[in-house]
Design a protein around this motif. Structure first.
Motif, PDB file in Angstrom:
ATOM      1  N   LEU A  90       0.685  -1.187   0.107  1.00  0.00           N
ATOM      2  CA  LEU A  90       0.057  -0.091   0.006  1.00  0.00           C
ATOM      3  C   LEU A  90       0.801   1.256   0.075  1.00  0.00           C
ATOM      4  N   TYR A  91       2.095   1.307   0.503  1.00  0.00           N
ATOM      5  CA  TYR A  91       2.922   2.326   0.690  1.00  0.00           C
ATOM      6  C   TYR A  91       3.479   2.543  -0.729  1.00  0.00           C
ATOM      7  N   LEU A  92       4.007   1.386  -1.095  1.00  0.00           N
ATOM      8  CA  LEU A  92       4.452   1.798  -2.552  1.00  0.00           C
ATOM      9  C   LEU A  92       3.669   2.194  -3.613  1.00  0.00           C
ATOM     10  N   ASP A  93       2.215   1.657  -3.485  1.00  0.00           N
ATOM     11  CA  ASP A  93       1.183   1.960  -4.320  1.00  0.00           C
ATOM     12  C   ASP A  93       0.928   3.591  -4.084  1.00  0.00           C
ATOM     13  N   SER A  94       0.934   4.216  -2.788  1.00  0.00           N
ATOM     14  CA  SER A  94       0.565   5.607  -2.746  1.00  0.00           C
ATOM     15  C   SER A  94       1.757   6.337  -3.363  1.00  0.00           C
ATOM     16  N   LEU A  95       3.197   5.821  -3.050  1.00  0.00           N
ATOM     17  CA  LEU A  95       4.149   6.516  -3.897  1.00  0.00           C
ATOM     18  C   LEU A  95       4.122   6.673  -5.424  1.00  0.00           C
ATOM     19  N   SER A  96       3.795   5.446  -5.898  1.00  0.00           N
ATOM     20  CA  SER A  96       3.279   5.520  -7.394  1.00  0.00           C
ATOM     21  C   SER A  96       2.434   6.467  -7.802  1.00  0.00           C
ATOM     22  N   GLY A  97       1.158   6.568  -7.274  1.00  0.00           N
ATOM     23  CA  GLY A  97       0.232   7.524  -7.496  1.00  0.00           C
ATOM     24  C   GLY A  97       0.706   8.842  -7.603  1.00  0.00           C
ATOM     25  N   CYS A  98       1.505   9.195  -6.411  1.00  0.00           N
ATOM     26  CA  CYS A  98       2.179  10.686  -6.304  1.00  0.00           C
ATOM     27  C   CYS A  98       3.175  11.095  -7.406  1.00  0.00           C
ATOM     28  N   LEU A  99       3.997   9.766  -7.847  1.00  0.00           N
ATOM     29  CA  LEU A  99       5.172   9.977  -8.670  1.00  0.00           C
ATOM     30  C   LEU A  99       4.483  10.214  -9.976  1.00  0.00           C
ATOM     31  N   ASP A 100       3.162   9.313 -10.305  1.00  0.00           N
ATOM     32  CA  ASP A 100       2.467   9.800 -11.437  1.00  0.00           C
ATOM     33  C   ASP A 100       1.755  10.996 -11.532  1.00  0.00           C
ATOM     34  N   SER A 101       1.423  11.535 -10.549  1.00  0.00           N
ATOM     35  CA  SER A 101       0.806  12.788 -10.355  1.00  0.00           C
ATOM     36  C   SER A 101       1.926  14.201 -10.863  1.00  0.00           C
ATOM     37  N   LEU A 102       2.978  13.835 -10.186  1.00  0.00           N
ATOM     38  CA  LEU A 102       4.065  14.721 -10.438  1.00  0.00           C
ATOM     39  C   LEU A 102       4.560  14.602 -11.791  1.00  0.00           C
ATOM     40  N   ALA A 103       4.637  13.529 -12.376  1.00  0.00           N
ATOM     41  CA  ALA A 103       5.066  13.210 -13.919  1.00  0.00           C
ATOM     42  C   ALA A 103       4.226  13.829 -14.895  1.00  0.00           C
ATOM     43  N   ASP A 104       2.867  13.767 -14.513  1.00  0.00           N
ATOM     44  CA  ASP A 104       1.666  14.212 -15.483  1.00  0.00           C
ATOM     45  C   ASP A 104       1.875  15.761 -15.216  1.00  0.00           C
ATOM     46  N   GLU A 105       2.367  16.408 -14.273  1.00  0.00           N
ATOM     47  CA  GLU A 105       2.372  17.981 -14.099  1.00  0.00           C
ATOM     48  C   GLU A 105       3.784  18.470 -14.654  1.00  0.00           C
ATOM     49  N   ASN A 106       4.936  17.720 -14.425  1.00  0.00           N
ATOM     50  CA  ASN A 106       6.104  18.176 -15.002  1.00  0.00           C
ATOM     51  C   ASN A 106       6.552  17.740 -16.130  1.00  0.00           C
ATOM     52  N   GLY A 107       5.994  16.540 -16.773  1.00  0.00           N
ATOM     53  CA  GLY A 107       6.355  16.118 -17.924  1.00  0.00           C
ATOM     54  C   GLY A 107       7.786  15.297 -18.024  1.00  0.00           C
ATOM     55  N   ASP A 108       8.139  14.948 -16.671  1.00  0.00           N
ATOM     56  CA  ASP A 108       9.530  14.206 -16.553  1.00  0.00           C
ATOM     57  C   ASP A 108       9.312  12.571 -16.742  1.00  0.00           C
ATOM     58  N   ARG A 109       9.984  12.088 -17.608  1.00  0.00           N
ATOM     59  CA  ARG A 109      10.033  10.752 -17.849  1.00  0.00           C
ATOM     60  C   ARG A 109      10.343   9.992 -16.692  1.00  0.00           C
ATOM     61  N   ALA A 110      11.390  10.450 -16.169  1.00  0.00           N
ATOM     62  CA  ALA A 110      12.172   9.695 -15.056  1.00  0.00           C
ATOM     63  C   ALA A 110      10.960   9.352 -13.872  1.00  0.00           C
ATOM     64  N   ASP A 111      10.296  10.625 -13.629  1.00  0.00           N
ATOM     65  CA  ASP A 111       9.163  10.370 -12.615  1.00  0.00           C
ATOM     66  C   ASP A 111       8.036   9.289 -13.015  1.00  0.00           C
ATOM     67  N   ALA A 112       7.553   9.291 -14.443  1.00  0.00           N
ATOM     68  CA  ALA A 112       6.771   8.282 -14.894  1.00  0.00           C
ATOM     69  C   ALA A 112       7.342   6.893 -14.927  1.00  0.00           C
ATOM     70  N   THR A 113       8.527   6.994 -15.128  1.00  0.00           N
ATOM     71  CA  THR A 113       9.220   5.552 -15.230  1.00  0.00           C
ATOM     72  C   THR A 113       9.378   4.951 -13.673  1.00  0.00           C
ATOM     73  N   GLU A 114       9.622   5.729 -12.920  1.00  0.00           N
ATOM     74  CA  GLU A 114       9.730   5.433 -11.117  1.00  0.00           C
ATOM     75  C   GLU A 114       8.347   5.007 -10.830  1.00  0.00           C
ATOM     76  N   ALA A 115       7.251   5.887 -11.194  1.00  0.00           N
ATOM     77  CA  ALA A 115       5.952   5.380 -10.791  1.00  0.00           C
ATOM     78  C   ALA A 115       5.543   4.142 -11.434  1.00  0.00           C
ATOM     79  N   LEU A 116       5.987   3.740 -12.444  1.00  0.00           N
ATOM     80  CA  LEU A 116       5.815   2.442 -13.086  1.00  0.00           C
ATOM     81  C   LEU A 116       6.462   1.286 -12.371  1.00  0.00           C
TER      82      LEU A 116
END
Length: 388
Positions: A90-116
């Protein structure tokens, strides 16, 4: 303090949308974190709740510092959590969701990859039949979709659809979660012009609707749920027409129409007729469905990812995860639900219980003339003429 923050977030997300509620929630979650201090049993949970409160504020105001704070606090929560903790997924899932939101906002592929990567790590930590696995699969699909938006690789989009499809099939997940994921799957595909994929997602959502809007809920909740999903059948039917399946469109529209009217009129036809014909099966289905529709063990209103302690002094911490014994109860209820539904559908007159009525049966009702259905959806508008 944590419960106060949860109540404030619930008041914001459920109805009022007041910005000051989010600000107060962030303050309460921060105070809870400071009150617990490193080493306290609930310290990781309070850190995560603080991160998720920032995430809710980001969703409301699109402030990049909130998105960054959400990721930072979720990282700290995960670092403070023992490696063998039962809630690690659950903690990993929460971090993934926050990373995905950040990637969606800043367009940083590294954040999106880490979210995945983080979502997939969460999948490795969760059992195949765990109730929360559907949410983790949704996070995996969300991260893949963000990567598709950034890179344009169709393979990422196809895999995202596969993740959402798998999430919808998790039998132990609460029906509301499965329904929301299925609708997201359908809407995403429709926006991309992938109408056959959209039809599959919307159809899955429409067929889950009877599990969400059912008479076991309070009348006010049934009406709220009916209103929330009111346009679902129209979207599903539109996509079915566009894929050359007008008969399926009629089935989906009739199911949605009858579901909405039965709730508006406070009817209980879904269980009433069955109770008369087979009271034992009706009771068994009711019992299984009550377990599957039960909220998480947290005493607070359900919020995406927010985990809260017990709401009474001296009580044991309740993190929102399902302990093994409770998870076994959910798995048994899911099996019992499917088995009982199968037995019900072998009864005369109940062959299509809780699923769309076949087109042939609906068309027979038009023997005295034609029935015209006008369907308006954001994805198209059609008039369907049904004859016997």
């Amino acid at each position: 303090l944590s419960n106060l923050g949860g109540c404030l977030l619930a008041r914001h997300t459920s109805r009022f949308r007041r910005a000051d509620d989010i600000d107060d929630a962030v303050d309460a979650m921060r105070a809870a974190t400071e009150a617990s201090q490193p080493g306290h049993t609930d310290y990781p949970m309070h850190l995560m709740n603080l991160g998720l409160a920032h995430s809710v504020r980001f969703d409301h105001a699109s402030s990049l510092p909130d998105a960054e704070a959400a990721v930072r606090y979720c990282r700290e929560a995960l670092s403070a959590l023992p490696d063998d903790h039962a809630d690690r997924a659950l903690y990993l899932d929460s971090l993934s969701g926050c990373l995905d939101s950040l990637a969606d906002e800043n367009g940083d592929r590294a954040d999106a990859t880490e979210a995945l990567d983080t979502a997939r790590a969460a999948l490795e930590e969760s059992a195949p039949d765990h109730r929360d696995r559907a949410r983790v699969l949704r996070s995996e699909g969300n991260a893949l979709h963000t990567l598709y938006i950034l890179d344009g690789d169709p393979a990422d989009l196809r895999t995202a659809f596969a993740s959402w499809r798998a999430a919808v099939s998790v039998a132990t997940a609460d029906p509301g979660t499965r329904l929301a994921i299925a609708r997201q799957w359908g809407r995403t595909a429709a926006r991309q012009g992938m109408i056959e994929e959209a039809a599959e997602g919307f159809s899955a959502a429409a067929k889950t609707l009877p599990e969400v809007v059912w008479h076991g809920l309070t009348p006010a909740t049934r009406q709220q749920q009916a209103a929330r999903w009111a346009g679902l059948a129209a979207d599903a039917a539109c996509c079915a027409v566009r894929t050359g399946e007008p008969e399926l469109a009629v089935e989906l529209l009739e199911q949605g129409r009858s579901m909405i009217w039965s709730q508006a009129l406070n009817l209980r036809a879904d269980l009433g007729a069955l109770s008369l014909a087979a009271p034992g099966l009706a009771s068994r289905l009711e019992a299984a469905r009550s377990v599957l529709n039960a909220p998480d063990s947290s005493p607070m209103p359900a919020l995406p990812g927010v985990r809260l302690p017990a709401a009474y002094p001296g009580g044991p911490p309740v993190t929102g995860s399902q302990p093994p014994r409770q998870q076994d109860v959910l798995a048994r209820a899911a099996r019992d639900y499917d088995e009982t539904l199968g037995r019900i559908r072998r009864l005369d007159g109940f062959e299509h219980y809780l699923e769309p009525t076949p087109y042939a049966d609906l068309a027979a009702a038009a023997k005295g003339g034609s029935a015209v259905i006008v369907n308006a959806s954001r994805y198209g508008c059609h008039a369907i003429i049904v004859t016997s």
